[in-house]
Design a protein around this motif. Structure first.
Motif, PDB file in Angstrom:
ATOM      1  N   GLY A  93      54.601  27.841  71.778  1.00  0.00           N
ATOM      2  CA  GLY A  93      54.510  26.540  71.131  1.00  0.00           C
ATOM      3  C   GLY A  93      53.813  26.609  69.783  1.00  0.00           C
ATOM      4  N   ALA A  94      53.389  27.802  69.392  1.00  0.00           N
ATOM      5  CA  ALA A  94      52.677  27.962  68.119  1.00  0.00           C
ATOM      6  C   ALA A  94      53.564  27.589  66.943  1.00  0.00           C
ATOM      7  N   GLY A  95      54.839  27.964  66.966  1.00  0.00           N
ATOM      8  CA  GLY A  95      55.750  27.637  65.869  1.00  0.00           C
ATOM      9  C   GLY A  95      55.873  26.142  65.662  1.00  0.00           C
ATOM     10  N   LYS A  96      56.024  25.382  66.749  1.00  0.00           N
ATOM     11  CA  LYS A  96      56.118  23.927  66.640  1.00  0.00           C
ATOM     12  C   LYS A  96      54.809  23.333  66.133  1.00  0.00           C
ATOM     13  N   ALA A  97      53.697  23.848  66.628  1.00  0.00           N
ATOM     14  CA  ALA A  97      52.388  23.355  66.170  1.00  0.00           C
ATOM     15  C   ALA A  97      52.211  23.606  64.678  1.00  0.00           C
ATOM     16  N   VAL A  98      52.646  24.772  64.220  1.00  0.00           N
ATOM     17  CA  VAL A  98      52.555  25.100  62.795  1.00  0.00           C
ATOM     18  C   VAL A  98      53.404  24.143  61.978  1.00  0.00           C
ATOM     19  N   LEU A  99      54.641  23.917  62.401  1.00  0.00           N
ATOM     20  CA  LEU A  99      55.515  23.016  61.641  1.00  0.00           C
ATOM     21  C   LEU A  99      54.961  21.592  61.649  1.00  0.00           C
ATOM     22  N   ASP A 100      54.414  21.140  62.759  1.00  0.00           N
ATOM     23  CA  ASP A 100      53.779  19.817  62.808  1.00  0.00           C
ATOM     24  C   ASP A 100      52.627  19.741  61.809  1.00  0.00           C
ATOM     25  N   ILE A 119      63.534  34.959  54.814  1.00  0.00           N
ATOM     26  CA  ILE A 119      64.002  36.336  54.649  1.00  0.00           C
ATOM     27  C   ILE A 119      64.252  36.953  56.017  1.00  0.00           C
ATOM     28  N   GLY A 120      64.998  38.042  56.013  1.00  0.00           N
ATOM     29  CA  GLY A 120      65.183  38.818  57.228  1.00  0.00           C
ATOM     30  C   GLY A 120      65.822  38.073  58.373  1.00  0.00           C
ATOM     31  N   GLY A 121      66.702  37.116  58.076  1.00  0.00           N
ATOM     32  CA  GLY A 121      67.377  36.376  59.139  1.00  0.00           C
ATOM     33  C   GLY A 121      66.608  35.170  59.649  1.00  0.00           C
ATOM     34  N   ALA A 122      65.431  34.902  59.089  1.00  0.00           N
ATOM     35  CA  ALA A 122      64.632  33.757  59.541  1.00  0.00           C
ATOM     36  C   ALA A 122      65.285  32.428  59.206  1.00  0.00           C
ATOM     37  N   ASP A 123      66.296  32.442  58.339  1.00  0.00           N
ATOM     38  CA  ASP A 123      66.964  31.190  57.979  1.00  0.00           C
ATOM     39  C   ASP A 123      67.559  30.496  59.205  1.00  0.00           C
ATOM     40  N   ARG A 124      67.997  31.258  60.190  1.00  0.00           N
ATOM     41  CA  ARG A 124      68.558  30.641  61.406  1.00  0.00           C
ATOM     42  C   ARG A 124      67.488  29.829  62.140  1.00  0.00           C
ATOM     43  N   PHE A 125      66.282  30.380  62.229  1.00  0.00           N
ATOM     44  CA  PHE A 125      65.179  29.654  62.859  1.00  0.00           C
ATOM     45  C   PHE A 125      64.884  28.371  62.087  1.00  0.00           C
ATOM     46  N   TRP A 126      64.755  28.493  60.753  1.00  0.00           N
ATOM     47  CA  TRP A 126      64.391  27.329  59.943  1.00  0.00           C
ATOM     48  C   TRP A 126      65.494  26.278  59.942  1.00  0.00           C
ATOM     49  N   ALA A 127      66.749  26.705  59.955  1.00  0.00           N
ATOM     50  CA  ALA A 127      67.857  25.740  60.039  1.00  0.00           C
ATOM     51  C   ALA A 127      67.772  24.957  61.350  1.00  0.00           C
ATOM     52  N   ALA A 128      67.418  25.615  62.425  1.00  0.00           N
ATOM     53  CA  ALA A 128      67.277  24.937  63.714  1.00  0.00           C
ATOM     54  C   ALA A 128      66.118  23.942  63.709  1.00  0.00           C
ATOM     55  N   GLN A 129      65.176  24.115  62.795  1.00  0.00           N
ATOM     56  CA  GLN A 129      64.041  23.195  62.678  1.00  0.00           C
ATOM     57  C   GLN A 129      64.342  22.025  61.743  1.00  0.00           C
ATOM     58  N   GLY A 130      65.526  22.025  61.110  1.00  0.00           N
ATOM     59  CA  GLY A 130      65.905  20.928  60.227  1.00  0.00           C
ATOM     60  C   GLY A 130      65.907  21.258  58.753  1.00  0.00           C
ATOM     61  N   ALA A 146      68.001  36.550  51.125  1.00  0.00           N
ATOM     62  CA  ALA A 146      66.931  35.539  51.117  1.00  0.00           C
ATOM     63  C   ALA A 146      67.541  34.179  50.828  1.00  0.00           C
ATOM     64  N   HIS A 147      66.973  33.151  51.432  1.00  0.00           N
ATOM     65  CA  HIS A 147      67.492  31.797  51.267  1.00  0.00           C
ATOM     66  C   HIS A 147      66.347  30.827  50.971  1.00  0.00           C
ATOM     67  N   ARG A 148      66.497  30.041  49.896  1.00  0.00           N
ATOM     68  CA  ARG A 148      65.566  28.939  49.675  1.00  0.00           C
ATOM     69  C   ARG A 148      66.034  27.819  50.600  1.00  0.00           C
ATOM     70  N   MET A 149      65.088  27.223  51.293  1.00  0.00           N
ATOM     71  CA  MET A 149      65.409  26.160  52.245  1.00  0.00           C
ATOM     72  C   MET A 149      64.434  25.014  52.045  1.00  0.00           C
ATOM     73  N   ARG A 150      64.905  23.827  52.411  1.00  0.00           N
ATOM     74  CA  ARG A 150      64.079  22.633  52.211  1.00  0.00           C
ATOM     75  C   ARG A 150      64.303  21.659  53.366  1.00  0.00           C
ATOM     76  N   MET A 151      63.258  20.936  53.686  1.00  0.00           N
ATOM     77  CA  MET A 151      63.359  19.889  54.692  1.00  0.00           C
ATOM     78  C   MET A 151      62.696  18.630  54.150  1.00  0.00           C
ATOM     79  N   ALA A 152      63.455  17.536  54.161  1.00  0.00           N
ATOM     80  CA  ALA A 152      62.881  16.245  53.778  1.00  0.00           C
ATOM     81  C   ALA A 152      61.997  15.773  54.927  1.00  0.00           C
ATOM     82  N   ILE A 153      60.897  15.102  54.550  1.00  0.00           N
ATOM     83  CA  ILE A 153      60.014  14.569  55.589  1.00  0.00           C
ATOM     84  C   ILE A 153      59.809  13.083  55.408  1.00  0.00           C
TER      85      ILE A 153
END
Length: 153
Positions: A93-100, A119-130, A146-153
């Motif tokens: 649950g650390a990943g969710k706590a960090v994103l919160d 980087i390193g394929g982490a884009d799939r994880f971040w896409a799943a987080q929104g 590498a992918h620049r990614m963004r999430m509106a809040i």
């Protein structure tokens, strides 16, 4: 995160990020410039992960391994610079706590979004987080894929 945690942070970065690890001076500078955006995760009294975030420019990412010099006064996004968790900290649950935490911090500062470089394929994880992909010029310091990614809040 405290200065005394920096050796553990560097060790975790080396283990998790491999060739994309950064010099300990980068972590020390981020902590000095923006301590409220730097956290460690402890398990059984040991550092098992870390998070580094700070205000930044939406359409550029700091070069990997480079010092910032200062947090820009005209920052327009909250930047998730780095998260690294040892295998023992994953699935807890650390990943969710960090994103919160990151979302709460960004909102408190009045930012409309969070930006990161995956980087390193982490884009799939971040896409799943929104997070969504943002077109950008390739920065060789982050390597191919590498992918620049963004999430509106």
């Amino acid at each position: 995160m405290r200065e005394t945690d920096l050796a553990a942070v560097a060790t975790i970065s080396d283990a998790v990020h491999g060739r994309f690890t950064e010099p300990v001076a980068v972590y020390a500078e981020r902590l000095a410039l923006y301590p409220s955006g730097c956290r460690v995760l402890e398990q059984d009294g040991e550092v098992a992960g870390y998070l580094i975030t700070h205000p930044w420019h939406r359409d550029e990412s700091p070069k990997l391994g480079a010092l910032l010099g200062a947090i820009p006064p005209q920052a327009d996004t909250y930047y998730l610079h780095d998260i690294a968790l040892l295998p023992s900290a994953r699935g807890t649950g650390a990943g969710k706590a960090v994103l919160d935490f990151v979302m709460d911090r960004a909102r408190a500062l009045g930012f409309a979004d969070i930006t990161l470089m995956a980087i390193g394929g982490a884009d799939r994880f971040w896409a799943a987080q929104g997070f969504v992909y943002v077109p950008h010029a390739m920065d060789p310091s982050y390597g191919a894929g590498a992918h620049r990614m963004r999430m509106a809040i």
